[in-house]
Enzyme design. Structure first.
Site, short mmCIF file in Angstrom:
data_model
loop_
_atom_site.label_atom_id
_atom_site.label_comp_id
_atom_site.label_asym_id
_atom_site.label_seq_id
_atom_site.Cartn_x
_atom_site.Cartn_y
_atom_site.Cartn_z
N ASN A 1 0.83 -1.19 0.00
CA ASN A 1 0.00 0.00 0.00
C ASN A 1 0.87 1.25 0.00
OD1 ASN A 1 -2.56 1.41 0.22
ND2 ASN A 1 -1.89 1.95 2.29
N GLU A 2 0.65 2.10 -0.99
CA GLU A 2 1.34 3.38 -1.13
C GLU A 2 2.87 3.24 -1.02
OE1 GLU A 2 -0.42 6.20 1.56
OE2 GLU A 2 -2.32 6.22 0.46
N TYR B 1 -6.90 12.27 -1.99
CA TYR B 1 -7.07 12.89 -0.67
C TYR B 1 -6.91 14.41 -0.81
CZ TYR B 1 -6.84 8.34 1.63
OH TYR B 1 -7.10 7.05 2.06
N GLU C 1 -8.79 4.42 -2.96
CA GLU C 1 -8.99 5.18 -1.73
C GLU C 1 -9.42 6.59 -2.10
OE1 GLU C 1 -5.90 5.21 1.22
OE2 GLU C 1 -5.39 3.09 0.90
N TRP D 1 -12.46 5.72 1.57
CA TRP D 1 -11.64 5.48 2.77
C TRP D 1 -12.15 6.40 3.88
CZ3 TRP D 1 -8.20 1.90 4.18
CH2 TRP D 1 -7.58 2.08 5.42
#
Length: 220
Positions: free
Chosen positions: A2-3, A83, A123, A167
């Site tokens: 993840n990321e 985000y 996400e 998310w």
């Protein structure tokens, strides 16, 4: 992973080599499931004209690259995160909407025309902006709708848009695992309605007569 990130630009080839090796290894164990990377979707320095889509100069220094990482043979679908609240903390809602719209468009276009793979916005997170007049997460729902509408438009055209995941969705009693992006959907009726409507209209695009399973309870 993840990321996946690294603070050293020299490690970019190592991340790419790791993705290539691990994707092939996973496929050697299991050919029946799709494999993705889990990257945020930042563009690296290899394609200068894409750098303007990043949320800041810092994003290109983390050694991931959306196009290069996603193009690996055994990666079945591209993944992107979004985000806007975290990436653009001082921006107005209007600025975040413009940025997010451009971010989504760029990744849909690159997935369709360069990668030739579906893309999942795996996400999509926004802080709990509560509108005091309506007691709703009004600002965040606007951001989520930007992503949802663009994904739906792409899917409707049978292009690369695959879906978007919030998310993070929680259930009652799991508050100890929450972060500033968490929500129990039923506690936010407008967000819950938005999620259901998106699920329904995507389902209707692909539904075949006689298909069993979950049925929409909200209009597409």
């Amino acid at each position: 992973m993840n990321e996946p990130r690294c603070v050293s630009n020299s490690s970019g080839p190592h991340i790419q080599a790791w993705i290539t090796e691990m994707a092939a290894y996973v496929k050697s164990l299991d050919t029946n499931h799709l494999v993705g990377v889990g990257i945020e979707g930042f563009y690296g320095t290899g394609i200068a004209e894409r750098l303007g889509f990043n949320p800041g100069a810092w994003a290109a220094s983390l050694c991931s690259d959306f196009i290069q990482n996603s193009a690996v043979e055994h990666i079945d679908f591209a993944s992107v995160h979004a985000y806007p609240d975290s990436w653009l903390p001082d921006a107005s809602l209007e600025e975040k909407i413009r940025y997010l719209s451009s971010w989504v468009d760029s990744h849909l276009n690159d997935s369709e025309n360069i990668l030739r793979k579906p893309v999942l916005f795996s996400e999509v997170g926004y802080l709990r902006h509560v509108d005091p007049n309506s007691n709703s997460t009004a600002d965040g729902d606007i951001l989520l709708r930007v992503v949802y509408d663009k994904i739906y438009d792409s899917a409707r055209k049978l292009q690369a848009g695959g879906g978007a995941l919030v998310w993070q969705l929680m259930v009652e009693g799991t508050h100890m695992y929450h972060d500033n992006f968490s929500l129990v959907a039923r506690d936010h009726p407008l967000t819950y309605k938005l999620i259901k409507e998106q699920s329904c209209r995507l389902q209707m695009l692909h539904k075949k007569e006689g298909d069993p399973g979950w049925q929409c309870s909200a209009p597409p």
